[in-house]
Scaffold this active site. Structure first.
Site, PDB file in Angstrom:
ATOM      1  CG  ASP A 121      -1.802   1.179   1.334  1.00 49.19           C
ATOM      2  OD1 ASP A 121      -2.599   1.365   0.411  1.00 49.19           O
ATOM      3  OD2 ASP A 121      -1.702   1.944   2.307  1.00 49.19           O
TER       4      ASP A 121
ATOM      5  CB  THR B  51      -1.884   5.413  -1.892  1.00 51.58           C
ATOM      6  OG1 THR B  51      -1.814   3.990  -1.786  1.00 51.58           O
ATOM      7  CG2 THR B  51      -3.063   5.908  -1.109  1.00 51.58           C
ATOM      8  CB  THR B  52       0.975   2.509  -5.510  1.00 53.96           C
ATOM      9  OG1 THR B  52       0.771   1.859  -4.257  1.00 53.96           O
ATOM     10  CG2 THR B  52       2.335   2.158  -6.045  1.00 53.96           C
TER      11      THR B  52
ATOM     12  CG  ASP C 231      -6.566   0.299   0.026  1.00 55.13           C
ATOM     13  OD1 ASP C 231      -6.666   1.089   0.983  1.00 55.13           O
ATOM     14  OD2 ASP C 231      -5.500   0.083  -0.567  1.00 55.13           O
TER      15      ASP C 231
END
Length: 513
Positions: free
Chosen positions: A69, A102-103, A400
């Site tokens: 994450d 987020t990545t 998520d």
């Protein structure tokens, strides 16, 4: 700082330690900032997509975190560089607002800055580049709106939500059980969702876990799971049609607020004090019984005598329950939180169909399962796994997926994954390139082939075939992403690039020798 005078008597200021400061100005400052941001972005590139690798991070106290994450990796990395910290904040913003991607947002920002470096070498002013990115972002957002698909769903027909959650979970460590976990997440979100207002309160979904068992044993509980057991070992382990009193007052005799001292000079006085204390406990227990309560849940601890009396009066009790859990319990059971014994009444009690104590394996770990509550808008996903790290990563993955389901309830438009949406926006090939690279495919050939087919066929749904299914059409592979998540990625990455490109002077204290 000190004041001095020159030979003509004119004052001037001497700033001490000026020679100890290092300073980078102009285009050099912009380039060094871009290098710092690229270094952080490069760390996350290998974690992108279904074949992305995990990172193992060791904290200062020896704690180990294994995750892919983006927000968690950057948070645990403890980045020192100030520009690097901007990217950490970037992934946090994406996590707080959308919960997923987020990545991708960090990789996108790194790629935009990499392109800006080439433009700077050609002599283009950083502000012109920043303004160009801003205009390009608007065009890309318009294009995303054009290629987006609206997915209708209802409480009964929610397959589209499940498929989108499966896309999110496919890049996680729990990917092999993505179908079951995605269904759990969707059921949990729909249980607490207000579909009329298109709103979901994720605070009503509790993620809890216990080491042991298998990942397949993870279950959705239509109620509350408390990591507590009955206060006395001889209290019943299973209750039905339970009336619950929730207390924030302790089962203890009242203590004066001021400093005090009791002088006892005879056995009779001591006996009288003991009886008075016991009477306090008896009155408290009786008040609970009179209200009609069949289970007492208390925020504080009990005196041993109070515990003994509760057991003898057939009044099961649970102690040391945290404030957040108390509020969830009150919401689910319809109880009112009572701050004083005198205020206890039948109208303030909550109801649950069953309360049972469950134990795990050969250990003495026990938990309370409260089910059949009238307001079923509080649910718990109870995670099982082989070790603590696995459970923590599963919780992050499920969070998520829950966020994705919530975003679809708010805005049910989707775009297609696998880099399809980015390539359809033209020039945003970095994510698709990283996906191909992480999947062991030749990155440039894969990207060129897909881009060419998109242009020739006029099909914006073609992406990188990461799982080697045999088709590049993301509709057939069921790889979806939420439109608001993808838009947020583009806007946040563009804003951060603009901010970094506008910095032309970096003044910081020099390193000590």
């Amino acid at each position: 700082m000190s004041l001095a005078f020159d030979e003509f008597g004119r004052p001037f200021i001497i700033i001490r330690e000026q020679e100890k400061k290092s300073r980078v100005k102009g285009i050099e400052a912009v380039k060094s900032n871009i290098q710092a941001a690229k270094a952080v972005s490069r760390v996350l590139r290998t974690s992108l997509g279904p074949k992305g690798m995990d990172k193992m991070l060791q904290g200062p106290d020896g704690d180990i975190v294994i995750t892919n994450d983006g927000a968690t990796i950057l948070e645990q990395m403890e980045v020192e560089n100030q520009i690097g910290k901007l990217l950490v904040e970037l992934s946090k913003s994406q996590d707080h607002e959308i919960g997923d991607g987020t990545t991708g947002v960090t990789v996108m920002a790194g790629a935009l800055l990499e392109q800006a470096e080439d433009l700077l070498d050609r002599g283009i002013h950083p502000l012109r580049i920043a303004e160009g990115y801003e205009m390009a972002c608007k065009v890309a957002l318009q294009r995303l709106d054009e290629i987006a698909t609206t997915y209708e769903f209802s409480v009964e027909q929610h397959e589209s939500l499940v498929k989108t959650c499966m896309t999110t979970l496919s890049s996680k460590i729990v990917g092999r059980h993505k179908r079951e976990l995605a269904e759990m997440c969707v059921q949990a979100v729909l249980a607490v969702a207000d579909l009329e207002r298109r709103d979901v309160n994720l605070d009503l979904i509790k993620l809890d876990g216990k080491v042991g068992g298998r990942l397949e044993d993870t279950a959705l509980v239509k109620g509350i799971v408390l990591d507590k057991d009955m206060s006395h070992p001889q209290m019943p382990k299973e209750l039905h049609d339970v009336k619950i009193a929730i207390l924030t007052c302790p089962f203890e005799p009242p203590k004066p607020k001021t400093k005090h001292k009791v002088d006892i000079s005879s056995v009779e006085q001591f006996e009288s004090l003991r009886q008075q204390e016991q009477q306090y406990f008896l009155d408290m227990v009786q008040q609970c019984k009179d209200s009609g309560a069949t289970l007492v849940i208390c925020q504080w601890g009990f005196d041993d005598e109070a515990n003994h009396l509760l057991m003898h009066n057939d009044l099961p009790a649970v102690r040391w329950v945290g404030g957040v859990e108390l509020e969830l319990l009150a919401l689910a059971t319809g109880a009112r939180i009572v701050p004083r014994f005198q205020e206890l009444a039948a109208s303030k009690l909550g109801y649950a169909k069953s309360v049972k104590e469950i134990s795990f394996g050969t250990t003495r770990d026990r938990m309370l399962l409260i089910e059949g509550t009238p307001n079923s808008r509080a649910v718990t996903i109870f995670v099982r796994g082989g070790n603590k790290m696995m459970i923590e990563e599963t919780k992050r993955s499920l969070h998520d997926a829950l966020c994705v389901a919530r975003n679809l309830v708010r805005d049910n438009r989707i775009v297609y994954g696998g880099g399809a949406a980015e390539m359809a926006c033209s020039g945003l090939g970095s994510c698709a390139l990283s996906l191909a690279e992480d999947s062991g495919l030749p990155p440039i050939e894969s990207l060129t082939e897909v881009k060419t087919r998109q242009m020739q066929e006029g099909n914006p749904y073609l992406g990188v075939d990461c799982n080697d299914v045999g088709t590049n059409d993301m509709r057939e592979q069921n790889v979806f992403e939420t439109l608001i998540g993808k838009k947020q990625q583009l806007m946040l990455a563009t804003q951060v690039c603009k901010m970094i490109l506008k910095i032309d002077d970096v003044i910081k204290p020099a390193e000590y020798e």
